[in-house]
Design an enzyme around this catalytic site. Structure first.
Site, short mmCIF file in Angstrom:
data_model
loop_
_atom_site.label_atom_id
_atom_site.label_comp_id
_atom_site.label_asym_id
_atom_site.label_seq_id
_atom_site.Cartn_x
_atom_site.Cartn_y
_atom_site.Cartn_z
N GLY A 150 0.79 -1.22 0.00
CA GLY A 150 0.00 0.00 0.00
C GLY A 150 0.82 1.27 0.00
O GLY A 150 2.01 1.27 0.32
N LYS A 162 -7.49 -3.49 -2.11
CA LYS A 162 -6.67 -4.64 -2.53
C LYS A 162 -7.18 -5.95 -1.94
O LYS A 162 -7.22 -6.98 -2.62
CB LYS A 162 -5.20 -4.40 -2.16
CG LYS A 162 -4.59 -3.24 -2.92
CD LYS A 162 -3.09 -3.14 -2.71
CE LYS A 162 -2.52 -1.92 -3.42
NZ LYS A 162 -2.80 -1.86 -4.86
N GLU A 252 -0.77 0.42 -9.63
CA GLU A 252 -1.47 1.71 -9.63
C GLU A 252 -0.44 2.74 -9.24
O GLU A 252 -0.08 2.87 -8.07
CB GLU A 252 -2.65 1.67 -8.64
CG GLU A 252 -3.71 2.73 -8.94
CD GLU A 252 -3.36 4.08 -8.37
OE1 GLU A 252 -2.84 4.93 -9.14
OE2 GLU A 252 -3.58 4.30 -7.18
N GLY A 254 1.83 6.61 -10.48
CA GLY A 254 1.63 8.05 -10.36
C GLY A 254 0.90 8.67 -11.53
O GLY A 254 0.50 8.01 -12.48
N CYS A 286 -3.34 10.53 -6.13
CA CYS A 286 -2.61 10.17 -7.35
C CYS A 286 -3.31 10.66 -8.61
O CYS A 286 -2.66 10.90 -9.63
CB CYS A 286 -2.39 8.66 -7.41
SG CYS A 286 -3.90 7.70 -7.22
N GLU A 464 -8.13 -1.64 -10.55
CA GLU A 464 -8.73 -1.91 -9.25
C GLU A 464 -10.19 -1.50 -9.32
O GLU A 464 -10.57 -0.60 -10.07
CB GLU A 464 -7.98 -1.16 -8.14
CG GLU A 464 -6.56 -1.66 -7.99
CD GLU A 464 -5.87 -1.17 -6.74
OE1 GLU A 464 -5.45 -2.02 -5.94
OE2 GLU A 464 -5.73 0.06 -6.58
#
Length: 490
Positions: A150, A162, A252, A254, A286, A464
């Site tokens: 994470g 997740k 996942e 930047g 992000c 995700e």
């Protein structure tokens, strides 16, 4: 709040001491106080966690879909019952305003868990007729033990994003929270156990990414790694995962996302969206739309609307309900953001507001940076090219639609993009040309459980949330059945 007891690892349904003997401190960035000393997992601890997860996963996968669904729904109920308690801990660890953590972080994480709990019974295979005497059927089977790594900006939400699809698909997960914000992931492990999750199905290993994270990515007993973080770290995770045992990955990473305001847009709406796309969570998101493209003829009016809205930002006691802006997550990160701000000034961008440390009553000991808006920016500037991950907006002007599309896509990133326009035809025409995985029209930032999120280009691999993510935590087995007598040529 007084200093918490030393935090341990969470393996096989309970807390246990790390064998490494190493510890680190987690700091409250609002005031610089130490919240807790945290034990760091070493290689032997990773081995223990994998063995535990392998044992627990067999029990978990053998349960019926409805049994697994009920346990995860029970965890959802506990999360919602303890929303305020968890939000307070998240605020202490991240520095985010309680007005945010109490309404977003746990709420959205619980929504995702509830979504996947409901999808568990929908995991099914298919039947494919071949001929009168033969057919194929497929099964979706869990991968086994997977790892989640994470980031520090949404600790419990990321842990839920997740773990929810991974557990729903019948896997066990070993989760490593960021060493900057490790506390709520441990609380989530307690909640899963309380809800009835078999021991070992969700283990939490705090530790330093360069060590604990590397051990996880290299371990042959782990089938997949889901990582949220920076591009450079993501490339290392992906390389280690492939080199060790050809693990599957979800990345996942930047972004340096464009927000395009068109000349027919309601400038008040555009300014509201730009503010949320840059200063929500103190800019530590992000998907932030940090490159704000505005028609040259509208720029002066747009700047005034931004300045008026910056006046509404309220920094201060992070537990005050009126506070809507907190410190950055750590002092090293604050210093990095300040270096970017200095670079922007050096390269000729004009500071419209902010541009320094935020000072005032109760702020001097925290990792505070003033909401900063640069204008007169150009595409080659460092603040326009690189992800800052702080409260820094860059305003750029343009003349034509074709020009702004080209410039918006002129980046290695491709996480998010958005446009503000009153023209529906233009909205779809432009959004279809933007190279980004998450796009918004006349809004910004919402990522509901049903919506797949992930990036193009260097911003990531895989998705995700959404149905496809549940499927990505499974592997397909094809079985042919022959009912006629088998004929050999030998």
């Amino acid at each position: 709040m007084s200093r918490m007891a030393e935090q341990q690892l969470y393996i096989h349904g309970g807390y246990t001491s790390a064998t490494s003997g190493r510890t680190f401190e987690t700091i409250n960035p609002a005031n610089g106080n130490v919240l807790a000393t945290v034990q760091a997992a070493g290689r032997e601890d990773v081995d223990r966690a994998v063995k535990s997860a392998q044992q627990g996963q067999k029990i978990w996968a053998a349960m019926t879909a409805m049994e697994r669904s009920r346990i995860l729904r029970r965890a959802v109920d506990i999360l919602r019952e303890r929303n305020d308690e968890l939000a307070k801990l998240e605020t202490l660890d991240t520095g985010k305003a309680y007005s945010e953590t109490s309404t977003v972080d746990i709420v959205t994480g619980a929504d995702v868990l509830e979504y996947y709990a409901g999808l568990i019974p929908s995991l099914e295979g298919s039947q494919i007729p071949l001929r009168e005497t033969s057919f194929v059927y497929t099964r979706r089977e869990p991968l086994g033990v997977v790892a989640g790594i994470g980031a520090w900006n949404y600790p419990i939400q990321i842990a839920l994003w997740k773990s929810a699809p991974a557990l729903a698909a019948g896997n066990a997960m070993i989760f490593k929270p960021s060493e900057v914000t490790p506390l709520t992931a441990l609380k989530l492990a307690e909640i899963y156990s309380e809800a009835g999750l078999p021991d070992g199905v969700f283990n939490v290993l705090p530790g330093v990414g360069a060590e604990t994270g590397q051990y996880l990515t290299e371990h042959p007993g782990i089938a997949k790694v889901s990582f949220t973080g920076g591009v450079a770290s993501g490339k290392k995770v992906m390389a280690n995962s492939a080199a060790s045992s050809l693990k599957e990955v979800t990345m996942e990473l930047g972004g340096k996302s464009p927000l395009i305001v068109f000349d027919d847009a309601d400038l008040d709406l555009a300014a509201d969206i730009a503010m949320m796309a840059n200063f929500f969570s103190s800019g530590q998101v992000c998907t932030n739309g940090t490159r704000v493209f505005v028609p040259a003829k509208c720029n002066a009016a747009f700047e005034q609307k931004i300045l008026a809205r910056v006046e509404r930002i309220r920094a201060g006691d992070v537990f005050d309900p009126q506070t809507n802006f907190g410190p950055l997550v750590s002092f090293p990160h604050r210093d990095n953001v300040l270096r970017y701000i200095a670079k922007g000034k050096e390269e000729g961008a004009r500071v419209l507001c902010g541009g320094d440390v935020l000072k005032g009553d109760g702020l001097d000991n925290g990792a505070w940076v003033a909401p900063t808006v640069f204008t007169d920016c150009s595409d080659e500037m460092t603040i326009v090219r690189e992800e800052i991950f702080g409260p820094v907006m860059s305003i750029l002007t343009y003349e034509s639609e074709d020009e702004v599309i080209r410039r918006a896509n002129d980046t290695d990133y491709g996480l998010a993009a958005g446009i503000v326009t009153a023209d529906l035809n233009r909205a779809h025409r432009v959004i279809h040309q933007l190279e980004a995985g998450i796009c918004w029209i006349n809004t910004w930032g919402e990522s509901p459980a049903e919506m797949p999120v992930g990036g193009y280009k260097h911003s990531g691999i895989g998705r995700e949330n959404g149905v496809m993510t549940l499927q990505s935590y499974t592997q397909v087995k094809s079985i042919q059945v022959e009912m006629a007598k088998f004929q050999s040529i030998f």
